[in-house]
Design a protein around this motif. Structure first.
Motif, PDB file in Angstrom:
ATOM      1  N   VAL A  12       0.312  -1.663  -0.383  1.00 57.85           N
ATOM      2  CA  VAL A  12       0.093  -0.088   0.153  1.00 57.85           C
ATOM      3  C   VAL A  12       0.201   1.384   0.268  1.00 57.85           C
ATOM      4  CG1 VAL A  12      -2.020   0.988   1.339  1.00 57.85           C
ATOM      5  CG2 VAL A  12      -1.918  -0.660   0.792  1.00 57.85           C
ATOM      6  N   THR A 136       1.744   7.574  -3.903  1.00 58.46           N
ATOM      7  CA  THR A 136       0.459   7.649  -3.540  1.00 58.46           C
ATOM      8  C   THR A 136       0.442   9.221  -2.754  1.00 58.46           C
ATOM      9  OG1 THR A 136       1.654   7.780  -1.587  1.00 58.46           O
ATOM     10  CG2 THR A 136       0.875   5.676  -2.540  1.00 58.46           C
ATOM     11  N   GLN A 187      -1.088   5.699  -6.767  1.00 59.61           N
ATOM     12  CA  GLN A 187      -2.004   4.619  -5.959  1.00 59.61           C
ATOM     13  C   GLN A 187      -3.150   6.395  -4.793  1.00 59.61           C
ATOM     14  OE1 GLN A 187      -1.223   1.234  -3.113  1.00 59.61           O
ATOM     15  NE2 GLN A 187      -1.634   3.240  -1.804  1.00 59.61           N
ATOM     16  N   ASP A 189      -5.610   6.860  -2.048  1.00 57.53           N
ATOM     17  CA  ASP A 189      -6.091   6.495  -0.774  1.00 57.53           C
ATOM     18  C   ASP A 189      -7.450   7.327  -0.424  1.00 57.53           C
ATOM     19  OD1 ASP A 189      -4.441   4.373   0.016  1.00 57.53           O
ATOM     20  OD2 ASP A 189      -2.612   5.990  -0.088  1.00 57.53           O
ATOM     21  N   HIS A 233      -7.091   2.568  -2.913  1.00 55.49           N
ATOM     22  CA  HIS A 233      -6.772   1.603  -1.703  1.00 55.49           C
ATOM     23  C   HIS A 233      -8.259   2.083  -0.780  1.00 55.49           C
ATOM     24  CE1 HIS A 233      -5.220  -0.514   1.985  1.00 55.49           C
ATOM     25  NE2 HIS A 233      -4.799   0.271   2.761  1.00 55.49           N
ATOM     26  N   CYS A 235      -9.206   2.054   2.681  1.00 56.89           N
ATOM     27  CA  CYS A 235      -8.576   2.187   3.484  1.00 56.89           C
ATOM     28  C   CYS A 235      -9.898   2.322   4.918  1.00 56.89           C
ATOM     29  CB  CYS A 235      -7.678   3.304   3.627  1.00 56.89           C
ATOM     30  SG  CYS A 235      -6.796   3.165   5.370  1.00 56.89           S
ATOM     31  N   CYS A 329      -2.650  -3.038   4.688  1.00 55.35           N
ATOM     32  CA  CYS A 329      -2.690  -1.114   4.762  1.00 55.35           C
ATOM     33  C   CYS A 329      -1.249  -1.080   4.979  1.00 55.35           C
ATOM     34  CB  CYS A 329      -3.705  -0.922   5.922  1.00 55.35           C
ATOM     35  SG  CYS A 329      -3.854   0.913   5.750  1.00 55.35           S
ATOM     36  N   SER A 333       0.914   4.845   8.454  1.00 53.72           N
ATOM     37  CA  SER A 333      -0.068   5.601   7.736  1.00 53.72           C
ATOM     38  C   SER A 333      -0.113   7.013   8.764  1.00 53.72           C
ATOM     39  CB  SER A 333      -1.701   5.627   7.913  1.00 53.72           C
ATOM     40  OG  SER A 333      -1.903   4.673   7.161  1.00 53.72           O
TER      41      SER A 333
END
Length: 362
Positions: A12, A136, A187, A189, A233, A235, A329, A333
């Motif tokens: 991720v 990301t 990507q 999120d 993603h 999440c 995940c 984060s």
């Protein structure tokens, strides 16, 4: 479906921050080092993180989000008009719910972009490796929803839709610029989708539509050269091995999978919080479902044969050729709230993903 952009062994994006990097960021905040010295510490940590990912055998590499305080802060660092505040947020643990001080961001002025969102991040990683690089970005649908504050944001924007259109345009421009820079995988999120699952499913249909429409606006029609992919993603919250969202994907799966024009969905399936694989029956035939079967929250290492069984279960709803594997995940984060694993355990998880993917798809 299988092609060079399938990336069977995925992850991720965020990685555990080395203690030296966390210390350097604290020292910058205290005025003890310069921004240049922090940058040098980031560079060294990212170079080591790239070597670790290559050694693990994962298909794509990231910078671990090492230049960010958390998964959202890249947008705030590049855009004026956003204020951070601290409030108590309820987080779920295996023992129950606990409240912790958490950062929240709000639009408190007209948004003005000062610089690219991720240009420096991606360029440095590309200078370190010949492997495909993933960048990301926080999804605009999340920003438009969570960054709105009644009584403040509406002084500058007439509606959430107006704000959503601007953040979607900024995100879209960054996606296109990253692809032009040679990034193979972008990507998005969106933790906001987790709020429409479980007991809260259907409670805010307008909010789901706004988030989805903003995310569609950011990616619809974006050209992908051969070997380039865009993912989303979904999440469920991630901090210090805790989570926010629970419930299966059934309430949003049909609309989300069909309407959002990304190439792959990264879905959390590490435990029973996510329900079964039945919602995958809505996955379009031209998209990849990335199964987040390996937990980034728990140090215990999953067994490869157990992963193989779960992949076979998912393949009852999505052809095996349209599946890939990842941790559920990121590992951190939030920089100062990384999950409760050691760097060695993190490496073992990524190596397991790579090995299981090779065993399944060759």
């Amino acid at each position: 479906m299988a092609d060079e952009a399938t990336f069977r062994a995925d992850h991720v994006g965020s990685l555990l921050r080395p203690p030296a990097l966390l210390k350097a960021r604290r020292r910058l905040a205290a005025g003890e080092i310069t921004a240049g010295e922090l940058r040098a510490a980031e560079d060294a940590a990212i170079a080591e993180a790239v070597r670790m990912q290559e050694a693990a055998g994962i298909d794509v590499v990231t910078d671990g989000e090492f230049r960010r305080g958390d998964f959202r802060s890249g947008f705030g660092q590049a855009v004026d008009g956003i204020t951070m505040r601290v409030f108590d947020m309820p987080w779920h643990t295996s023992e129950g719910v606990t409240k912790l001080p958490s950062n929240a961001y709000f639009v408190t002025g007209p948004i003005r972009q000062r610089e690219r969102l991720a240009a420096g991040e991606a360029a440095y990683v590309r200078s370190l490796t010949s492997a495909p690089v993933k960048a990301t970005l926080i999804a605009p649908g999340f920003l438009a929803d969570r960054y709105w504050k009644d009584g403040e944001t509406d002084r500058f924007y007439s509606s959430r839709e107006e704000l959503a259109a601007q953040v979607a345009a900024i995100t879209r421009a960054e996606i296109e610029a990253l692809i032009a820079d040679g990034v193979r995988y972008v990507q998005l999120d969106n933790p906001g989708y987790g709020a429409f699952l479980g007991a809260r499913a259907g409670a805010d249909a307008d909010g789901f539509e706004r988030a989805l429409n903003a995310d569609i606006a950011a990616v619809e029609g974006v050209a992908r050269p051969a070997g380039v992919t865009i993912g989303m993603h979904v999440c469920r919250g991630n901090r210090s091995s805790m989570w926010l969202g629970e419930g299966d994907y059934e309430p949003i799966a049909e609309q989300l999978f069909a309407a959002l024009p990304v190439d792959r969905f990264l879905l959390e399936y590490d435990d029973d919080r996510a329900g079964g694989f039945e919602p995958l029956r809505f996955m379009p035939k031209d998209k990849v479902a990335v199964l987040g079967l390996v937990s980034s929250k728990a140090p215990e290492l999953e067994r490869e044969e157990a992963l193989a069984r779960r992949i076979d279960e998912a393949a009852k709803f999505v052809p095996l050729d349209n599946l890939a594997l990842s941790p559920q995940c990121g590992f951190a984060s939030v920089a100062e709230g990384g999950n409760l694993l050691t760097p060695g355990e993190e490496f073992a998880k990524l190596r397991l993903v790579a090995g299981a993917a090779r065993a399944t798809w060759g």
